[in-house]
Design an enzyme around this catalytic site. Structure first.
Site, PDB file in Angstrom:
ATOM      1  N   ASP A  27      62.387 -33.733  79.440  1.00 19.30           N
ATOM      2  CA  ASP A  27      63.481 -33.479  78.511  1.00 19.30           C
ATOM      3  C   ASP A  27      63.113 -32.215  77.741  1.00 19.30           C
ATOM      4  O   ASP A  27      61.948 -31.938  77.475  1.00 19.30           O
ATOM      5  CB  ASP A  27      63.780 -34.661  77.572  1.00 19.30           C
ATOM      6  N   ASN A  58      49.458 -40.738  84.095  1.00 21.36           N
ATOM      7  CA  ASN A  58      50.612 -40.087  83.478  1.00 21.36           C
ATOM      8  C   ASN A  58      50.263 -39.622  82.066  1.00 21.36           C
ATOM      9  O   ASN A  58      49.659 -40.364  81.285  1.00 21.36           O
ATOM     10  CB  ASN A  58      51.778 -41.086  83.430  1.00 21.36           C
ATOM     11  N   GLU A  78      48.526 -41.667  79.059  1.00 18.86           N
ATOM     12  CA  GLU A  78      48.153 -40.954  77.826  1.00 18.86           C
ATOM     13  C   GLU A  78      46.779 -41.353  77.278  1.00 18.86           C
ATOM     14  O   GLU A  78      46.618 -41.704  76.116  1.00 18.86           O
ATOM     15  CB  GLU A  78      49.247 -41.184  76.767  1.00 18.86           C
ATOM     16  N   GLU A 116      58.952 -37.366  82.865  1.00 16.46           N
ATOM     17  CA  GLU A 116      59.726 -37.698  81.656  1.00 16.46           C
ATOM     18  C   GLU A 116      60.411 -36.448  81.089  1.00 16.46           C
ATOM     19  O   GLU A 116      60.499 -36.239  79.897  1.00 16.46           O
ATOM     20  CB  GLU A 116      58.827 -38.335  80.591  1.00 16.46           C
ATOM     21  N   HIS A 123      57.675 -33.104  78.215  1.00 16.14           N
ATOM     22  CA  HIS A 123      58.544 -33.109  77.026  1.00 16.14           C
ATOM     23  C   HIS A 123      58.412 -31.738  76.366  1.00 16.14           C
ATOM     24  O   HIS A 123      57.362 -31.402  75.799  1.00 16.14           O
ATOM     25  CB  HIS A 123      58.112 -34.207  76.041  1.00 16.14           C
TER      26      HIS A 123
END
Ligand code: G3I
Length: 353
Positions: free
Chosen positions: A272, A204, A163, A270, A241
């Protein structure tokens, strides 16, 4: 397994072939895997990929949690146990036991491990923040080296840098990491390659799934520059996300394919999705399956109650550990590709299936 028996007759081997066929016919075929036997990891393996989850060490005493985690997944990511502040809470003093516990859990279950994450702005300890300039740069790279050496040979891929780009813009995120000089990401990847040559090295980030986003374009430009100049980078992690404000983008496949075409693996790291709509999960999985170098998918947690945003109920298992409607949707998407005999084998350079 049938044995070929050579029989001397006028018909020669034909008889042997017939016998073999007869033995084969009489040998009960192994029962086809029933959907109930399939797990996320097994179905993904049928397409040459892994399917993983984030693991919180403090939940490993929960048998419902560990039962699902051990059964369903083929890759684990320590959720918080390998960040900078977790592994080097005091300068030069390393704390590896929490991360080791998760790596040991994975090893006991035949699972691979994603290392998460070496350099990330929120996960920095107080002692580091007091440093500056070359001393800070040296401390950052020493951290990368020491942690990777500790886990050498046990990590499939590392989120080396996490990030580093600001939301909504094409600029780097302003943090102390950036203040050691704009080349810190390149230096981190070069340092990581030396520390564990066998680990895949990933960048990432979130908010880089939509090809039209400025942040996506900025990260793409960095990866394109790195691959052109031989800066060691093997993969890009798309956190993925999603929610009602940022749904699975229509350009998701374009993004994954364009990054893969730079010569790196792409990983959904990740995943979701708010309210876990089956169709949206199906879309995310299908998008990965259509890009050969999309090597795997990780959901960010086991049960809804384990999620960093549990209120959004974004995962495949509910708080009781029961499968939600998105589970068979994901399994079907994975199994569908598998049952069509479209086992893609190990991922190869990115091009649509
Ligand atoms: O361990 C302490 C505990 O001792 C204390 O009692 C408790 C109450 O404050 O806090 C616990 O630490 C929390 C930690 O999760 C472990 O549960 C931190 O406060 C909390 O901030 C931390 O949140 C994590 C978050 O990253 C920030 O580090 C989430 O679990 C984790 O899912 C989330 O994951 C990030 C990825 O690393 C990077 N991508 C985005 C993703 C979601 O934010």
């Amino acid at each position: 397994m049938t044995r070929r028996i050579r029989i001397r007759t006028r018909t020669g081997l034909v008889a042997a072939t017939a016998l073999t066929a007869l033995m084969t016919l009489s040998t009960p075929a192994a029962p086809a895997a029933r959907p109930a036997d399939l797990t996320l990891g097994a179905a993904a393996a049928g397409t040459g990929r892994w399917f993983g989850t984030a693991i919180a060490g403090y939940k490993l005493a929960d048998p419902v949690y560990t039962g699902i985690a051990a059964r369903e997944f083929s890759m684990v990511t320590p959720e918080n146990e390998m960040t900078f502040d977790a592994t080097e809470p005091r300068r030069g003093q390393f704390s590896f036991a929490p991360g080791d516990r998760i790596v040991d859990f994975a090893g006991a279950n035949g699972q691979r491990v994603r290392g998460h994450t070496l350099l990330w702005h929120p996960g920095l300890p107080a002692w580091l923040v007091s440093l500056g300039g070359s001393e800070l740069r040296a401390a950052l790279m020493n951290h990368v080296t020491q942690v990777m050496r500790h886990y050498q040979g046990r990590i499939d891929s590392w989120d080396v840098v996490n990030e580093a780009y600001a939301d909504g813009t094409g600029r780097r995120r302003d943090s102390i990491l950036e203040r050691t000089g704009g080349d810190w990401i390149e230096v981190a990847f070069r340092t990581a390659r030396v520390a564990d040559p066998a680990a895949k090295l990933c960048y990432n980030d979130y908010g880089i799934e939509d090809w039209t986003a400025a942040k996506t374009q900025a990260v793409y430009a960095m990866v394109k520059d790195f691959t052109a100049r031989g800066v060691p980078i093997d993969c890009v992690g798309f956190e993925s996300h999603f929610d009602h404000l940022s749904p699975v983008p229509a350009t998701y496949g374009t993004t994954l394919r364009n990054f893969a075409d730079l010569g790196v693996d792409v990983q959904i790291t990740e995943l979701d999705i708010e309210a876990a709509p089956p169709a949206a999960y199906r879309q995310a999985v299908r998008t990965c399956l259509r890009v050969r170098r999309c090597t795997g998918i990780t959901v960010w947690g086991v049960r809804d109650s384990d999620s960093w945003r549990s209120g959004s109920t974004p995962l495949l298992f509910d708080a009781a550990g029961d499968k939600k409607p998105a589970y068979p949707a994901v399994l079907g998407e994975l199994g569908l590709n598998c049952s069509r005999g479209r086992t893609l084998g190990p991922p190869r350079p990115g091009r649509p299936v």
